[in-house]
Scaffold this motif. Structure first.
Motif, PDB file in Angstrom:
ATOM      1  N   THR A 330       1.080  -1.047   0.017  1.00 10.54           N
ATOM      2  CA  THR A 330       0.062   0.054   0.070  1.00 10.54           C
ATOM      3  C   THR A 330       1.133   1.352   0.006  1.00 10.54           C
ATOM      4  O   THR A 330       1.827   1.466   1.076  1.00 10.54           O
ATOM      5  CB  THR A 330      -0.911  -0.144   1.299  1.00 10.54           C
ATOM      6  OG1 THR A 330      -1.768  -1.390   1.155  1.00 10.54           O
ATOM      7  CG2 THR A 330      -1.897   1.136   1.209  1.00 10.54           C
ATOM      8  N   ARG A 332       2.280   4.641   0.253  1.00 13.07           N
ATOM      9  CA  ARG A 332       2.251   5.705   1.582  1.00 13.07           C
ATOM     10  C   ARG A 332       3.031   7.086   0.976  1.00 13.07           C
ATOM     11  O   ARG A 332       2.655   8.064   1.859  1.00 13.07           O
ATOM     12  CB  ARG A 332       2.509   5.430   2.820  1.00 13.07           C
ATOM     13  CG  ARG A 332       1.629   4.060   3.483  1.00 13.07           C
ATOM     14  CD  ARG A 332       2.199   3.119   4.603  1.00 13.07           C
ATOM     15  NE  ARG A 332       1.404   2.342   4.995  1.00 13.07           N
ATOM     16  CZ  ARG A 332       1.380   1.094   4.846  1.00 13.07           C
ATOM     17  NH1 ARG A 332       2.031   0.689   3.743  1.00 13.07           N
ATOM     18  NH2 ARG A 332       0.488   0.231   5.283  1.00 13.07           N
ATOM     19  N   ASN A 400       7.902   3.927   2.041  1.00  8.76           N
ATOM     20  CA  ASN A 400       8.078   2.971   0.545  1.00  8.76           C
ATOM     21  C   ASN A 400       9.390   3.185  -0.564  1.00  8.76           C
ATOM     22  O   ASN A 400       9.455   3.308  -1.477  1.00  8.76           O
ATOM     23  CB  ASN A 400       6.712   3.210  -0.241  1.00  8.76           C
ATOM     24  CG  ASN A 400       5.673   3.053   0.547  1.00  8.76           C
ATOM     25  OD1 ASN A 400       4.826   3.734   0.678  1.00  8.76           O
ATOM     26  ND2 ASN A 400       5.642   1.608   1.070  1.00  8.76           N
TER      27      ASN A 400
END
Length: 431
Positions: A330, A332, A400
């Motif tokens: 996911t 971010r 990330n």
């Protein structure tokens, strides 16, 4: 093998990176199309044989099929830029991955044209492997290529599992979800599939251009809602309409078709384990179908490795712990990295300071995310080495930015395109 060096007892020091690289090589070799296609050749038809395909290993599959097939053929397969291979009769087209482009759109149209107008005496051989979803953009009427690109970007950032992503993709496409095979009817379609899908649901590989499945519009809408995805208005209007309904697997158009799994994560993990044992290190396979947030799966693997290193349970060291599947990330922030490097950075944080643990996480196609590395290596000193060059591992994970963190300490794992794709390989050596 009688002459194999037993690494667990040899006086010669074990080089963990060399060992783990050899394990990766064994896993990839087990999924080599040259070894797997010949045993799954269909019967020759009365009429034409047309070969189509898509995926990051599709060009290598085409090469292998040409060598194995002794009859006349023509065809077209689509692969990622830089992943082509020399063929004689099957044309190779390159397009973009993981975000589609115009070349992929033109290639998809040509695939549909290639199988149109065939007869029931003809045969279509579909060479399908992972990566085909992005390589085959073919938006439904009312949806633009830009819309499909926006969908793909939202999917990649969502953290949704690959099954949910591909259920959504097939409902906005004119080629996925069995639609390519439907166009080929009444010709028989034989699909040879290299699976990168946890659980090996072959209808989900490359979003199933020749293999329909039962995933419905309701399933697609539920996934969109569950992961908070935002799609263009034209896309949502289409998915909410009957026009998006995907082909039914029970339709007579698919009755004669055949589908064969020719390589998978399970087979590759078994090959990796066998190679480890040949080298004198016992191996265990946790699962070939692990999913979930990459950083969370990494933390769980780190806990298992710590338990083995400090308490000799649940496995006795020395041991190689293997797992496969496809995690998700996911997004971010806008850092650099892929699911394997993100997994491994979380793993490195979890084993910080422990000696005797080395790990490799890599994508078997040779590319992790959008950078040029397949994955990365780590050990108990990784976080400290990052700190020594001014890199905060936890901050990098939060942003990330795992690729940047591993590059800073020289631990990226670079292989180049491997010619296959059976998902991720995680190999943890505890000595």
């Amino acid at each position: 093998m009688a002459n194999a060096r037993n690494l667990s007892t040899s006086s010669e020091p074990l080089n963990p990176k060399t060992f783990l690289s050899s394990i990766f090589d064994a896993a990839v070799a087990a999924a080599d199309a040259k070894l797997t296609i010949r045993g799954h050749l269909p019967q020759k038809p009365k009429g034409r044989t047309v070969v189509v395909g898509a995926g990051k290993g599709a060009a290598q599959m085409a090469v292998a099929f040409e060598k194995a097939w002794d009859g006349p053929i023509d065809g077209l397969v689509i692969t990622r830029y830089g992943y082509s291979a020399p063929t004689e009769r099957i044309e190779i087209v390159e397009s973009a991955h993981p975000v589609p482009d115009e070349a992929g759109l033109m290639g998809s149209r040509r695939l549909l044209e290639k199988v149109a107008g065939l007869t029931d005496d003809d045969l279509v051989v579909a060479l399908i492997c992972g990566g085909g979803s992005a390589l085959l953009p073919s938006p439904a009427p009312g949806i633009s290529l830009a819309d499909e690109i926006a969908v793909n970007q939202a999917l990649l950032a969502s953290g949704a599992p690959i099954a949910a992503m591909n259920t959504i993709r097939k409902h906005i496409s004119t080629i996925k979800g069995g639609r390519l095979a439907a166009v080929a009817w009444p010709a028989k379609v034989v699909s040879l599939v290299v699976s990168d899908i946890p659980g090996d649901n072959l209808a989900l590989v490359a979003s199933g251009p020749t293999v329909p499945d039962t995933g419905s519009r309701a399933d697609a809408l539920a996934a969109i809602a569950a992961y908070g995805m935002k799609f263009p208005d034209a896309v949502m209007a289409h998915i909410n309409s009957r026009a998006a309904t995907a082909p039914d697997p029970a339709d007579e158009k698919f009755a004669r078709n055949e589908v064969y799994l020719i390589a998978s994560a399970s087979v590759s993990l078994e090959a990796a384990a066998a190679d480890s044992r040949r080298q004198g290190i016992e191996a265990v396979i946790l699962s070939d179908a692990l999913e979930g947030e990459a950083r969370e799966v990494g933390s769980v693997h780190a806990a298992i490795a710590r338990e083995v290193a400090t308490r000799n349970r649940p496995f006795t060291k020395p041991v190689l712990i293997l797992s496969g599947g496809e995690t998700t990330v996911t997004l971010r922030a806008k850092g650099k990295g892929g699911r394997n490097s993100e997994f491994l950075l979380a793993f490195a944080i979890g084993i910080d300071g422990l000696n005797g643990i080395n790990a490799l996480a890599a994508d078997t196609d040779g590319i992790d995310g959008s950078e040029s590395n397949a994955g990365a290596f780590c050990d108990g000193s990784t976080v400290a080495r990052m700190r020594a060059v001014g890199v905060d591992a936890k901050a990098m994970l939060a942003g990330n930015n795992a690729w940047t963190a591993f590059k800073a300490v020289g631990d990226l794992f670079v292989t180049g395109p491997t010619g296959t794709n059976v998902n991720d390989l995680r190999a943890i050596l505890v000595r």
